[in-house]
Design a protein around this motif. Structure first.
Motif, PDB file in Angstrom:
ATOM      1  N   UNK A  76      48.804 -38.683  10.132  1.00 16.02           N
ATOM      2  CA  UNK A  76      47.407 -39.024   9.855  1.00 16.02           C
ATOM      3  C   UNK A  76      46.851 -39.856  10.996  1.00 16.02           C
ATOM      4  N   UNK A  77      45.790 -39.405  11.602  1.00 11.64           N
ATOM      5  CA  UNK A  77      45.161 -40.098  12.736  1.00 11.64           C
ATOM      6  C   UNK A  77      46.172 -40.379  13.843  1.00 11.64           C
ATOM      7  N   UNK A  78      47.015 -39.416  14.141  1.00  8.98           N
ATOM      8  CA  UNK A  78      48.065 -39.517  15.159  1.00  8.98           C
ATOM      9  C   UNK A  78      49.085 -40.615  14.866  1.00  8.98           C
ATOM     10  N   UNK A  79      49.212 -41.017  13.603  1.00 11.62           N
ATOM     11  CA  UNK A  79      50.170 -42.047  13.201  1.00 11.62           C
ATOM     12  C   UNK A  79      51.115 -41.503  12.134  1.00 11.62           C
ATOM     13  N   UNK A  80      52.324 -42.030  12.134  1.00 11.67           N
ATOM     14  CA  UNK A  80      53.329 -41.664  11.134  1.00 11.67           C
ATOM     15  C   UNK A  80      53.695 -42.932  10.371  1.00 11.67           C
TER      16      UNK A  80
END
Length: 145
Positions: A76-80
């Motif tokens: 999500x939004x380049x985050x894990x």
């Protein structure tokens, strides 16, 4: 119950790999544990090390059509977010009834003292309450004689 103490760090050793559908996260988590023996309630401390592997799918990847929304973790939004993965993996590896030693005998149900500290002949006289009235009746007869 055994747990990772609040504020205790959890050491992670991670490998993140880019795959067609998302990011494959593999690794191990290590943490110190504290708790109580399930039999005698003495303090217990231990270490846990667990392995995990999870796919975090990219938004709008083929996994959107082939899986349910809550079946696969998402990027999500380049985050894990690894917290749910690590928490669930560590929690499911914990013993529901930790012991201070494999041969722990626990506590005496009658007096609450640890069996390891009691005399081998230690016992409590117990009587089935259904027979108590008969004992009272016949006990009085024996006392009269």
């Amino acid at each position: 119950m055994v747990r990772v103490p609040e504020g205790e760090p959890i050491e992670l050793d991670l490998l993140l790999e880019a795959v067609v559908e998302g990011v494959l996260v593999s690794g191990t988590a290590r943490a110190s544990l504290t708790g109580e023996c399930a039999r005698c309630l003495d303090p217990v401390s231990d270490e846990v090390e667990v392995e995990f592997r999870e796919l975090f799918a990219y938004p709008e990847s083929a996994t959107d059509t082939s899986t349910d929304e809550d079946e696969v973790s998402r990027v999500e939004d380049d985050l894990i977010d690894l917290e749910p993965l690590v928490r669930d993996t560590v929690l499911t590896s914990l013993s529901p009834a930790p012991l201070c030693s494999p041969d722990c005998q626990g506590l005496c149900a009658g007096c609450g003292v640890k069996w390891a500290e009691l005399d081998p002949q230690h016992h409590h006289e117990t009587m089935d309450p259904r027979w108590a009235a008969l004992r009272e009746r016949f006990g009085r007869i024996e006392e009269e004689n």
